[in-house]
Design a protein around this motif. Structure first.
Motif, PDB file in Angstrom:
ATOM      1  N   SER A  81      54.961  30.621  72.121  1.00 30.20           N
ATOM      2  CA  SER A  81      55.889  29.494  72.085  1.00 30.20           C
ATOM      3  C   SER A  81      55.130  28.260  72.560  1.00 30.20           C
ATOM      4  O   SER A  81      54.460  28.312  73.595  1.00 30.20           O
ATOM      5  CB  SER A  81      57.091  29.770  72.988  1.00 30.20           C
ATOM      6  OG  SER A  81      57.940  28.650  73.060  1.00 30.20           O
ATOM      7  N   THR A 114      54.727  23.729  72.770  1.00 30.89           N
ATOM      8  CA  THR A 114      55.194  22.351  72.621  1.00 30.89           C
ATOM      9  C   THR A 114      53.973  21.456  72.442  1.00 30.89           C
ATOM     10  O   THR A 114      52.884  21.784  72.909  1.00 30.89           O
ATOM     11  CB  THR A 114      55.997  21.888  73.847  1.00 30.89           C
ATOM     12  OG1 THR A 114      55.195  22.071  75.027  1.00 30.89           O
ATOM     13  CG2 THR A 114      57.283  22.684  73.993  1.00 30.89           C
ATOM     14  N   ASP A 138      56.376  15.305  71.183  1.00 34.53           N
ATOM     15  CA  ASP A 138      57.293  16.048  70.325  1.00 34.53           C
ATOM     16  C   ASP A 138      58.142  16.943  71.220  1.00 34.53           C
ATOM     17  O   ASP A 138      57.626  17.885  71.830  1.00 34.53           O
ATOM     18  CB  ASP A 138      56.518  16.887  69.309  1.00 34.53           C
ATOM     19  CG  ASP A 138      57.427  17.458  68.222  1.00 34.53           C
ATOM     20  OD1 ASP A 138      58.630  17.629  68.489  1.00 34.53           O
ATOM     21  OD2 ASP A 138      56.938  17.717  67.109  1.00 34.53           O
ATOM     22  N   ALA A 182      60.362  19.149  70.497  1.00 34.72           N
ATOM     23  CA  ALA A 182      60.745  20.436  69.919  1.00 34.72           C
ATOM     24  C   ALA A 182      59.877  21.569  70.462  1.00 34.72           C
ATOM     25  O   ALA A 182      58.718  21.363  70.836  1.00 34.72           O
ATOM     26  CB  ALA A 182      60.652  20.384  68.398  1.00 34.72           C
ATOM     27  N   ASN A 183      60.455  22.753  70.493  1.00 37.54           N
ATOM     28  CA  ASN A 183      59.739  23.957  70.880  1.00 37.54           C
ATOM     29  C   ASN A 183      59.463  24.777  69.624  1.00 37.54           C
ATOM     30  O   ASN A 183      60.374  25.095  68.872  1.00 37.54           O
ATOM     31  CB  ASN A 183      60.578  24.770  71.875  1.00 37.54           C
ATOM     32  CG  ASN A 183      59.727  25.759  72.653  1.00 37.54           C
ATOM     33  OD1 ASN A 183      59.120  26.628  72.053  1.00 37.54           O
ATOM     34  ND2 ASN A 183      59.707  25.634  73.963  1.00 37.54           N
ATOM     35  N   TYR A 184      58.198  25.123  69.425  1.00 37.52           N
ATOM     36  CA  TYR A 184      57.798  25.804  68.201  1.00 37.52           C
ATOM     37  C   TYR A 184      57.306  27.222  68.503  1.00 37.52           C
ATOM     38  O   TYR A 184      56.826  27.510  69.598  1.00 37.52           O
ATOM     39  CB  TYR A 184      56.667  25.032  67.497  1.00 37.52           C
ATOM     40  CG  TYR A 184      57.059  23.648  67.041  1.00 37.52           C
ATOM     41  CD1 TYR A 184      57.758  23.463  65.859  1.00 37.52           C
ATOM     42  CD2 TYR A 184      56.717  22.527  67.795  1.00 37.52           C
ATOM     43  CE1 TYR A 184      58.120  22.184  65.425  1.00 37.52           C
ATOM     44  CE2 TYR A 184      57.069  21.251  67.377  1.00 37.52           C
ATOM     45  CZ  TYR A 184      57.766  21.089  66.195  1.00 37.52           C
ATOM     46  OH  TYR A 184      58.115  19.827  65.772  1.00 37.52           O
ATOM     47  N   GLU A 202      59.892  26.705  63.426  1.00 42.07           N
ATOM     48  CA  GLU A 202      60.943  26.201  64.302  1.00 42.07           C
ATOM     49  C   GLU A 202      62.138  27.134  64.151  1.00 42.07           C
ATOM     50  O   GLU A 202      62.579  27.410  63.035  1.00 42.07           O
ATOM     51  CB  GLU A 202      61.327  24.770  63.940  1.00 42.07           C
ATOM     52  CG  GLU A 202      62.273  24.140  64.946  1.00 42.07           C
ATOM     53  CD  GLU A 202      62.520  22.663  64.666  1.00 42.07           C
ATOM     54  OE1 GLU A 202      62.909  21.939  65.602  1.00 42.07           O
ATOM     55  OE2 GLU A 202      62.333  22.247  63.514  1.00 42.07           O
ATOM     56  N   SER A 215      65.909  27.530  64.677  1.00 42.42           N
ATOM     57  CA  SER A 215      67.137  26.772  64.932  1.00 42.42           C
ATOM     58  C   SER A 215      68.265  27.373  64.112  1.00 42.42           C
ATOM     59  O   SER A 215      68.048  27.829  62.973  1.00 42.42           O
ATOM     60  CB  SER A 215      66.958  25.293  64.580  1.00 42.42           C
ATOM     61  OG  SER A 215      66.652  25.134  63.209  1.00 42.42           O
ATOM     62  N   ARG A 234      62.263  28.388  60.319  1.00 43.12           N
ATOM     63  CA  ARG A 234      61.849  27.370  59.345  1.00 43.12           C
ATOM     64  C   ARG A 234      60.359  27.110  59.520  1.00 43.12           C
ATOM     65  O   ARG A 234      59.911  26.786  60.624  1.00 43.12           O
ATOM     66  CB  ARG A 234      62.631  26.075  59.540  1.00 43.12           C
ATOM     67  CG  ARG A 234      62.278  24.991  58.538  1.00 43.12           C
ATOM     68  CD  ARG A 234      63.118  23.746  58.751  1.00 43.12           C
ATOM     69  NE  ARG A 234      62.758  23.038  59.972  1.00 43.12           N
ATOM     70  CZ  ARG A 234      61.813  22.099  60.033  1.00 43.12           C
ATOM     71  NH1 ARG A 234      61.101  21.782  58.953  1.00 43.12           N
ATOM     72  NH2 ARG A 234      61.558  21.474  61.179  1.00 43.12           N
ATOM     73  N   VAL A 245      57.410  25.001  59.608  1.00 46.25           N
ATOM     74  CA  VAL A 245      57.177  23.559  59.753  1.00 46.25           C
ATOM     75  C   VAL A 245      55.877  23.164  59.061  1.00 46.25           C
ATOM     76  O   VAL A 245      55.824  22.196  58.307  1.00 46.25           O
ATOM     77  CB  VAL A 245      57.149  23.165  61.245  1.00 46.25           C
ATOM     78  CG1 VAL A 245      56.827  21.687  61.410  1.00 46.25           C
ATOM     79  CG2 VAL A 245      58.485  23.500  61.894  1.00 46.25           C
ATOM     80  N   LYS A 277      55.056  17.623  59.119  1.00 40.74           N
ATOM     81  CA  LYS A 277      54.090  17.803  60.188  1.00 40.74           C
ATOM     82  C   LYS A 277      52.870  18.537  59.640  1.00 40.74           C
ATOM     83  O   LYS A 277      52.945  19.275  58.655  1.00 40.74           O
ATOM     84  CB  LYS A 277      54.698  18.629  61.329  1.00 40.74           C
ATOM     85  CG  LYS A 277      55.914  17.993  61.990  1.00 40.74           C
ATOM     86  CD  LYS A 277      55.527  16.847  62.903  1.00 40.74           C
ATOM     87  CE  LYS A 277      56.735  16.331  63.679  1.00 40.74           C
ATOM     88  NZ  LYS A 277      56.375  15.226  64.589  1.00 40.74           N
TER      89      LYS A 277
END
Length: 325
Positions: A43, A45, A49, A51-53, A77, A79, A84, A86, A126
């Motif tokens: 995980s 970041t 940004d 968001a947590n990826y 991502e 969610s 998804r 990215v 991105k």
């Protein structure tokens, strides 16, 4: 999973799967390419940004190739209970390890270490952009970082210490352990001390020679601890097996949890010097009373032994908690 093609030959299909954290119900999945295996997931970041990826490193293991020559770094991502994609980045080798590094991403790709940043692409999405590469390894299997320092565990070249220079945009080697240890795990104990596990079931610690007077000595990681565990460690993690209260008396002793291939969970604790010396006396006294099974002496069992040291070397700066307990 295993499926059959038109000729009836069995083929493996690999997926990245998103599971419910309570029921482990399958929520979503992403199918990987043919021969593609997921090697590592973290995980992460990135700078600027919020968001947590979820970042997955893969290797495309074609049967005819002795080692992977292609792989990918996939950034997802999660969610609304869906995965998804990215962005993805193709790399020239297997991505065996990933590490969050000052808002960027370190990737161990075959024999090199590559640093990526997440940037806006021209198409409005991105993309992962390579900033610098460090070469000179056999096969990078493990990465740990603290500040601008990077600790590397190589397949057969033990532990090395690197530093990232943001002004120059380069990763440089500071020091290394010149012993030929086949690594199975590494971790950072403190700013100057690092622990490693190798394939002859030993643990060892190395330290930076910051006070050395010559460049040659500073370029060498000094081995300060050796111990035969008797099991193959494949993971270290900072933490504790018991709950620690914030109002507990006395200083907190830093601990490291490790797991082995045989399902053992153990703890390595960094003791103050005075406590270590006292416990060492207790251990030596117990060795005079407690006899080993089958007549095997405790100091012989715990001696550091591998191909380079077939006769074993005395334990150094380690205590056996199993004996003292």
């Amino acid at each position: 999973k295993v499926v059959a093609d038109e000729t009836g030959e069995e083929l493996e299909e690999h997926f990245v799967k998103l599971l419910d954290d309570q029921t482990f119900e399958l929520l979503d999945s992403f199918k990987l390419q043919e021969w593609e295996n997921a090697c590592y997931v973290i995980s992460a970041t990135f700078t600027d940004d919020p968001a947590n990826y979820l970042v997955v490193g893969t290797a495309i293991a074609v049967p005819q190739e002795p080692e992977p020559t292609e792989g990918r770094v996939l950034v997802f991502e999660a969610s609304e209970r869906k995965l998804r994609l990215v962005t993805e980045k193709e790399v020239k080798g297997g991505t065996y390890n990933l590490n969050c590094f000052n808002g960027k991403l370190l990737a161990a790709v075959n024999s090199k270490i590559e640093l990526f940043r997440l940037a806006d692409s021209e198409t409005g999405g991105k993309e992962l952009v390579s900033e610098c590469v460090h070469r000179g390894h056999i096969l990078v299997l493990f990465l740990q970082s603290r500040g601008d320092f990077i600790v590397v565990g190589d397949l057969m070249r033990s532990i090395s210490l690197l530093t990232y220079k943001p002004v120059d945009g380069q990763i440089e080697e500071i020091a290394r352990d010149f012993n030929a240890n086949w690594m199975t795990g590494i971790e950072i104990l403190d700013d100057d001390t690092f622990i490693g596990a190798e394939n002859h079931y030993n643990l060892f610690t190395v330290r930076k020679n910051t006070d050395a007077t010559t460049d040659e000595d500073r370029a060498r990681l000094e081995v300060v601890g050796e111990f035969h565990l008797g099991d193959l460690v494949n993971r270290f993690k900072h933490g504790s097996l018991v709950m620690r209260g914030g109002d507990s008396e006395g200083p907190q002793i830093p601990t490291l949890i490790f797991g082995t291939v045989n399902g053992v969970i153990g703890v390595v604790a960094s003791l103050p010097k005075e406590e270590y010396e006292f416990m060492l006396k207790v251990q030596n006294a117990l060795n005079q009373v407690v006899k080993g099974v089958g007549g095997l002496r405790h100091d012989e069992w715990r001696s550091f032994q591998n191909e380079r040291v077939p006769c074993g070397r005395e334990v150094k700066n380690f205590l056996d908690g199993d004996l003292i307990e």
